[in-house]
Design a protein around this motif. Structure first.
Motif, PDB file in Angstrom:
ATOM      1  N   MET A 144      -9.144  12.318   1.539  1.00 22.49           N
ATOM      2  CA  MET A 144      -7.688  12.392   1.496  1.00 22.49           C
ATOM      3  C   MET A 144      -7.284  13.854   1.513  1.00 22.49           C
ATOM      4  O   MET A 144      -8.119  14.733   1.279  1.00 22.49           O
ATOM      5  CB  MET A 144      -7.124  11.703   0.256  1.00 22.49           C
ATOM      6  N   GLU A 188      -4.864   8.820   1.242  1.00 24.74           N
ATOM      7  CA  GLU A 188      -5.398   8.393  -0.050  1.00 24.74           C
ATOM      8  C   GLU A 188      -5.671   6.900  -0.124  1.00 24.74           C
ATOM      9  O   GLU A 188      -6.543   6.468  -0.873  1.00 24.74           O
ATOM     10  CB  GLU A 188      -4.493   8.863  -1.197  1.00 24.74           C
ATOM     11  N   ILE A 202      -2.237   9.619  -7.988  1.00 23.57           N
ATOM     12  CA  ILE A 202      -2.246   9.122  -6.610  1.00 23.57           C
ATOM     13  C   ILE A 202      -1.619   7.726  -6.561  1.00 23.57           C
ATOM     14  O   ILE A 202      -0.794   7.430  -5.688  1.00 23.57           O
ATOM     15  CB  ILE A 202      -3.687   9.111  -6.043  1.00 23.57           C
TER      16      ILE A 202
END
Length: 157
Positions: A57, A90, A137
């Motif tokens: 990511m 992500e 995240i």
């Protein structure tokens, strides 16, 4: 604790600057920095391709990234342009699924990268810090999903 290298210090500062990890303490940023890397991407370069296996990511430190999906005619359409502080890629790192879109540098970019292997290593070495990173995240993804839901709803009304 080993003395941070100048690269680790730069990564730590970039992590602190991005706004994604506001819940972390200074020591957390310092420890997390060792798991991230920096890359410089030239304008027009593809960062990853829709359908690829997701192994990393990114967080944009500077520049802009175009998120592109292939439409039914086989043409790529830009669905979003991301700016500094924004994370992308992500979902694939967290869920192990293939990339849901392509990402292309819309300008010269400097990115922080976190590989799936590095995230696994952080989970083993520093689970509390990894949990804070993953939570941040997840919160970011949740906010984006709520925004997308709102946009879908407004289009139907």
């Amino acid at each position: 604790m080993p003395e941070p290298t100048s690269l680790n210090t730069e990564i730590r500062d970039w992590l602190m600057d991005c706004g994604l990890f506001d819940q972390l303490q200074l020591a957390d940023f310092t420890a997390a920095a060792g798991y991230f890397s920096i890359s410089t991407i030239a304008q027009g370069a593809e960062i990853f391709h829709e359908g690829d296996a997701g192994s990393f990511m990114c967080i944009i430190h500077s520049g802009q990234v175009a998120v592109q999906k292939t439409n039914s005619d086989g043409k790529r359409v830009t669905i979003a342009t991301l700016r500094s502080g924004r994370a992308f890629g992500e979902m694939a790192v967290l869920d192990g699924e293939r990339r849901s879109a392509s990402c292309v540098a819309a300008s010269d970019c400097q990115l922080l990268n976190l590989g799936k292997d590095s995230l696994e290593k952080m989970l083993n070495d520093a689970p509390k810090i990894a949990a804070k990173i993953i939570r941040a995240i997840a919160v970011s993804l949740s906010k984006r999903l709520r925004m997308a839901d709102g946009q879908l709803l407004s289009q139907q009304i």
